[in-house]
Design a protein around this motif. Structure first.
Motif, PDB file in Angstrom:
ATOM      1  N   ILE A 237     -14.329 -34.013 -18.044  1.00 28.20           N
ATOM      2  CA  ILE A 237     -15.035 -35.140 -18.635  1.00 28.20           C
ATOM      3  C   ILE A 237     -14.260 -36.397 -18.260  1.00 28.20           C
ATOM      4  O   ILE A 237     -13.102 -36.554 -18.649  1.00 28.20           O
ATOM      5  CB  ILE A 237     -15.123 -35.009 -20.164  1.00 28.20           C
ATOM      6  CG1 ILE A 237     -15.922 -33.765 -20.547  1.00 28.20           C
ATOM      7  CG2 ILE A 237     -15.741 -36.257 -20.777  1.00 28.20           C
ATOM      8  CD1 ILE A 237     -15.926 -33.484 -22.033  1.00 28.20           C
ATOM      9  N   ARG A 238     -14.872 -37.288 -17.520  1.00 27.61           N
ATOM     10  CA  ARG A 238     -14.203 -38.508 -17.092  1.00 27.61           C
ATOM     11  C   ARG A 238     -14.613 -39.650 -18.019  1.00 27.61           C
ATOM     12  O   ARG A 238     -15.793 -39.918 -18.218  1.00 27.61           O
ATOM     13  CB  ARG A 238     -14.538 -38.830 -15.639  1.00 27.61           C
ATOM     14  CG  ARG A 238     -14.090 -37.720 -14.690  1.00 27.61           C
ATOM     15  CD  ARG A 238     -14.201 -38.088 -13.231  1.00 27.61           C
ATOM     16  NE  ARG A 238     -13.685 -37.009 -12.386  1.00 27.61           N
ATOM     17  CZ  ARG A 238     -12.411 -36.847 -12.088  1.00 27.61           C
ATOM     18  NH1 ARG A 238     -11.512 -37.712 -12.548  1.00 27.61           N
ATOM     19  NH2 ARG A 238     -12.013 -35.840 -11.333  1.00 27.61           N
ATOM     20  N   VAL A 239     -13.615 -40.324 -18.564  1.00 28.10           N
ATOM     21  CA  VAL A 239     -13.868 -41.387 -19.540  1.00 28.10           C
ATOM     22  C   VAL A 239     -13.212 -42.676 -19.071  1.00 28.10           C
ATOM     23  O   VAL A 239     -12.001 -42.724 -18.828  1.00 28.10           O
ATOM     24  CB  VAL A 239     -13.319 -40.999 -20.932  1.00 28.10           C
ATOM     25  CG1 VAL A 239     -13.502 -42.157 -21.906  1.00 28.10           C
ATOM     26  CG2 VAL A 239     -14.021 -39.756 -21.443  1.00 28.10           C
ATOM     27  N   ASP A 240     -14.032 -43.726 -18.928  1.00 26.66           N
ATOM     28  CA  ASP A 240     -13.526 -45.061 -18.594  1.00 26.66           C
ATOM     29  C   ASP A 240     -14.512 -46.080 -19.160  1.00 26.66           C
ATOM     30  O   ASP A 240     -15.425 -45.724 -19.914  1.00 26.66           O
ATOM     31  CB  ASP A 240     -13.351 -45.230 -17.079  1.00 26.66           C
ATOM     32  CG  ASP A 240     -14.628 -44.936 -16.286  1.00 26.66           C
ATOM     33  OD1 ASP A 240     -15.739 -45.213 -16.804  1.00 26.66           O
ATOM     34  OD2 ASP A 240     -14.521 -44.419 -15.151  1.00 26.66           O
ATOM     35  N   LYS A 241     -14.362 -47.339 -18.804  1.00 25.90           N
ATOM     36  CA  LYS A 241     -15.200 -48.394 -19.371  1.00 25.90           C
ATOM     37  C   LYS A 241     -16.667 -48.236 -18.993  1.00 25.90           C
ATOM     38  O   LYS A 241     -17.552 -48.732 -19.690  1.00 25.90           O
ATOM     39  CB  LYS A 241     -14.693 -49.766 -18.928  1.00 25.90           C
ATOM     40  CG  LYS A 241     -14.836 -50.029 -17.427  1.00 25.90           C
ATOM     41  CD  LYS A 241     -14.342 -51.421 -17.074  1.00 25.90           C
ATOM     42  CE  LYS A 241     -14.541 -51.721 -15.581  1.00 25.90           C
ATOM     43  NZ  LYS A 241     -14.056 -53.084 -15.228  1.00 25.90           N
ATOM     44  N   ASN A 242     -16.929 -47.536 -17.901  1.00 27.02           N
ATOM     45  CA  ASN A 242     -18.308 -47.356 -17.463  1.00 27.02           C
ATOM     46  C   ASN A 242     -18.968 -46.104 -18.029  1.00 27.02           C
ATOM     47  O   ASN A 242     -20.162 -45.894 -17.850  1.00 27.02           O
ATOM     48  CB  ASN A 242     -18.357 -47.300 -15.929  1.00 27.02           C
ATOM     49  CG  ASN A 242     -17.899 -48.592 -15.286  1.00 27.02           C
ATOM     50  OD1 ASN A 242     -18.279 -49.676 -15.718  1.00 27.02           O
ATOM     51  ND2 ASN A 242     -17.066 -48.482 -14.255  1.00 27.02           N
ATOM     52  N   THR A 243     -18.166 -45.262 -18.686  1.00 27.65           N
ATOM     53  CA  THR A 243     -18.715 -44.023 -19.241  1.00 27.65           C
ATOM     54  C   THR A 243     -18.501 -43.938 -20.753  1.00 27.65           C
ATOM     55  O   THR A 243     -18.334 -42.856 -21.303  1.00 27.65           O
ATOM     56  CB  THR A 243     -18.097 -42.794 -18.558  1.00 27.65           C
ATOM     57  OG1 THR A 243     -16.665 -42.855 -18.669  1.00 27.65           O
ATOM     58  CG2 THR A 243     -18.500 -42.732 -17.098  1.00 27.65           C
ATOM     59  N   GLY A 244     -18.482 -45.116 -21.405  1.00 31.84           N
ATOM     60  CA  GLY A 244     -18.539 -45.133 -22.857  1.00 31.84           C
ATOM     61  C   GLY A 244     -17.237 -45.218 -23.606  1.00 31.84           C
ATOM     62  O   GLY A 244     -17.217 -45.024 -24.827  1.00 31.84           O
ATOM     63  N   SER A 271     -13.288 -28.508 -22.014  1.00 32.15           N
ATOM     64  CA  SER A 271     -12.743 -28.756 -20.694  1.00 32.15           C
ATOM     65  C   SER A 271     -11.661 -29.825 -20.793  1.00 32.15           C
ATOM     66  O   SER A 271     -11.224 -30.206 -21.872  1.00 32.15           O
ATOM     67  CB  SER A 271     -13.871 -29.196 -19.755  1.00 32.15           C
ATOM     68  OG  SER A 271     -14.641 -30.206 -20.367  1.00 32.15           O
ATOM     69  N   HIS A 272     -11.211 -30.312 -19.661  1.00 30.99           N
ATOM     70  CA  HIS A 272     -10.229 -31.386 -19.645  1.00 30.99           C
ATOM     71  C   HIS A 272     -10.921 -32.741 -19.749  1.00 30.99           C
ATOM     72  O   HIS A 272     -12.071 -32.908 -19.334  1.00 30.99           O
ATOM     73  CB  HIS A 272      -9.413 -31.345 -18.350  1.00 30.99           C
ATOM     74  CG  HIS A 272      -8.464 -30.198 -18.278  1.00 30.99           C
ATOM     75  ND1 HIS A 272      -8.684 -29.092 -17.497  1.00 30.99           N
ATOM     76  CD2 HIS A 272      -7.288 -29.973 -18.915  1.00 30.99           C
ATOM     77  CE1 HIS A 272      -7.681 -28.243 -17.636  1.00 30.99           C
ATOM     78  NE2 HIS A 272      -6.832 -28.748 -18.494  1.00 30.99           N
ATOM     79  N   LEU A 273     -10.213 -33.715 -20.289  1.00 29.72           N
ATOM     80  CA  LEU A 273     -10.689 -35.091 -20.335  1.00 29.72           C
ATOM     81  C   LEU A 273      -9.772 -35.931 -19.457  1.00 29.72           C
ATOM     82  O   LEU A 273      -8.546 -35.896 -19.615  1.00 29.72           O
ATOM     83  CB  LEU A 273     -10.685 -35.609 -21.781  1.00 29.72           C
ATOM     84  CG  LEU A 273     -11.233 -37.024 -22.008  1.00 29.72           C
ATOM     85  CD1 LEU A 273     -11.898 -37.118 -23.380  1.00 29.72           C
ATOM     86  CD2 LEU A 273     -10.141 -38.091 -21.896  1.00 29.72           C
ATOM     87  N   VAL A 274     -10.363 -36.653 -18.518  1.00 30.84           N
ATOM     88  CA  VAL A 274      -9.597 -37.506 -17.612  1.00 30.84           C
ATOM     89  C   VAL A 274      -9.808 -38.955 -18.021  1.00 30.84           C
ATOM     90  O   VAL A 274     -10.912 -39.494 -17.901  1.00 30.84           O
ATOM     91  CB  VAL A 274     -10.024 -37.301 -16.145  1.00 30.84           C
ATOM     92  CG1 VAL A 274      -9.173 -38.174 -15.223  1.00 30.84           C
ATOM     93  CG2 VAL A 274      -9.905 -35.835 -15.754  1.00 30.84           C
ATOM     94  N   LEU A 275      -8.764 -39.578 -18.560  1.00 34.87           N
ATOM     95  CA  LEU A 275      -8.861 -40.931 -19.101  1.00 34.87           C
ATOM     96  C   LEU A 275      -8.391 -41.960 -18.087  1.00 34.87           C
ATOM     97  O   LEU A 275      -7.336 -41.807 -17.461  1.00 34.87           O
ATOM     98  CB  LEU A 275      -8.019 -41.046 -20.379  1.00 34.87           C
ATOM     99  CG  LEU A 275      -7.957 -42.435 -21.012  1.00 34.87           C
ATOM    100  CD1 LEU A 275      -9.326 -42.836 -21.546  1.00 34.87           C
ATOM    101  CD2 LEU A 275      -6.906 -42.480 -22.123  1.00 34.87           C
ATOM    102  N   TYR A 308      -9.959 -35.249 -29.744  1.00 31.61           N
ATOM    103  CA  TYR A 308      -8.542 -35.072 -30.042  1.00 31.61           C
ATOM    104  C   TYR A 308      -7.945 -34.255 -28.893  1.00 31.61           C
ATOM    105  O   TYR A 308      -8.400 -33.137 -28.616  1.00 31.61           O
ATOM    106  CB  TYR A 308      -8.364 -34.359 -31.376  1.00 31.61           C
ATOM    107  CG  TYR A 308      -8.864 -35.183 -32.546  1.00 31.61           C
ATOM    108  CD1 TYR A 308      -8.003 -36.011 -33.263  1.00 31.61           C
ATOM    109  CD2 TYR A 308     -10.207 -35.152 -32.920  1.00 31.61           C
ATOM    110  CE1 TYR A 308      -8.469 -36.772 -34.334  1.00 31.61           C
ATOM    111  CE2 TYR A 308     -10.680 -35.909 -33.976  1.00 31.61           C
ATOM    112  CZ  TYR A 308      -9.797 -36.716 -34.686  1.00 31.61           C
ATOM    113  OH  TYR A 308     -10.268 -37.479 -35.733  1.00 31.61           O
ATOM    114  N   CYS A 309      -6.945 -34.819 -28.244  1.00 31.18           N
ATOM    115  CA  CYS A 309      -6.472 -34.250 -26.987  1.00 31.18           C
ATOM    116  C   CYS A 309      -4.967 -33.985 -27.006  1.00 31.18           C
ATOM    117  O   CYS A 309      -4.219 -34.629 -27.745  1.00 31.18           O
ATOM    118  CB  CYS A 309      -6.785 -35.193 -25.831  1.00 31.18           C
ATOM    119  SG  CYS A 309      -8.531 -35.616 -25.667  1.00 31.18           S
ATOM    120  N   SER A 310      -4.542 -33.066 -26.175  1.00 30.87           N
ATOM    121  CA  SER A 310      -3.130 -32.720 -26.090  1.00 30.87           C
ATOM    122  C   SER A 310      -2.790 -32.304 -24.667  1.00 30.87           C
ATOM    123  O   SER A 310      -3.654 -32.290 -23.791  1.00 30.87           O
ATOM    124  CB  SER A 310      -2.816 -31.588 -27.075  1.00 30.87           C
ATOM    125  OG  SER A 310      -1.433 -31.340 -27.141  1.00 30.87           O
TER     126      SER A 310
END
Length: 315
Positions: A237-244, A271-275, A308-310
């Motif tokens: 899951i990719r998370v940045d300013k363009n994906t919310g 899955s993994h979250l890529v920030l 919540y991530c680790s």
């Protein structure tokens, strides 16, 4: 960020005993109905659970559900009072199903604003029907799990299936290679929660979790996932300013809490979250998701997902 405007939800209620299906599909503020929700799903948790609150139901519907408050959890869930909630946006971000389960408790606030607060679980994991495992000796883990899920399908009146979601298909390979484990269930009947705990106890590399199928109607799926936290079995899951991305909090050397808009494109797996944050570059990296939470108030400020991530690996 315009794709995250125009809130909408679809709420489906089936009162205890299946007496009439009620569906509300609301886009923006087109009805006096209002909802709140707080749904959580953690790794290791048997199934998604949470609370759905509704303002604007008829007194009859409220009464149908608050009758559950006087029952034990297992008996209340045997009434199969169903609550399904999809939330999101009328734009390209779409909607996501945050829960589809059975009510096990309900309470109502005082007039004139009579909110009803319904506690929901996606499976009857505590206090439900019990089965006699009928398992003895050595067998493959898949045979063991499949046998018990077939018995719970009959006992609960809801179909259960087993699916291997490990990265290397460990469960299926063990079955093909006839790698066996010893059944240790005793002679007493056990409920679903106990059965899953016992399956996890005899497995070295696999953890079982129970979920509602997203493609097979009301089927409940016992998923086999990797116990090793460094393995993810779905796309990142990719998370940045363009994906919310909304906020990043609780950052330390390996942990973090990432809050985003609700996005229907996000899958429902651990899955993994890529920030990638411009405001908090020190937090950027790849995390392992340990818990997901959906929080919302249709006519209020909240309407977001929280991860919540680790086990962060720096970028």
């Amino acid at each position: 960020m315009s794709r995250y405007f125009g809130r909408c939800y679809k709420l489906t209620l089936i009162p205890p005993g299946g007496r009439g299906k009620k569906v509300w599909e609301v886009r923006e503020s087109t009805t006096p109905m209002d909802i709140k929700f707080d749904i959580s799903y953690a790794r290791g948790q048997t199934a998604r659970e949470g609370t759905v609150s509704i303002l604007g139901l008829s007194h009859k519907t409220i009464y149908d559900f608050i009758c559950l408050a006087g029952l034990t959890r297992g008996y209340a869930m045997s009434k199969l009072a169903r609550v399904k909630l999809e939330v999101g946006y009328a734009s390209s971000a779409g909607m996501i199903e945050v829960i589809d389960g059975f009510a096990w408790h309900a309470s109502a606030s005082s007039p004139p604003n009579m909110w009803i607060h319904i506690k929901v679980s996606e499976c009857n994991a505590s206090g439900g029907q019990s089965i006699a495992p009928g398992l003895d000796g050595e067998m493959t883990l898949k045979t063991m799990a499949t046998s018990m899920m077939k018995k719970f399908s009959v006992a609960e009146g809801v179909k259960f299936s087993v699916q291997d979601c490990t990265q290397d298909k460990i469960l299926d390979k063990q079955h093909e290679d006839e790698i066996k484990v010893r059944a240790d269930f005793g002679e007493e009947d056990i409920d679903l929660k106990t059965a899953i705990q016992k399956l996890n106890a005899v497995s070295k590399d696999i953890q079982f979790i129970l979920k509602k199928s997203r493609s097979e109607g009301d089927t409940r799926v016992l998923e086999a996932i990797d116990k090793a936290v460094n393995k993810a079995y779905k796309a990142n899951i990719r998370v940045d300013k363009n994906t919310g991305l909304l906020s990043v909090t609780g950052i330390d050397a390996i942990n973090g809490c990432i809050t985003t808009f609700i996005d229907g494109a996000v899958d429902d797996h651990f899955s993994h979250l890529v920030l990638s944050s411009e405001m908090n570059p020190q937090a950027n990296g790849t995390y392992y998701i340990t818990r997901r939470q959906f929080i919302g108030h249709f006519n209020g400020p909240e309407w977001y997902a929280r991860y919540y991530c680790s086990d962060r690996q720096g970028s």
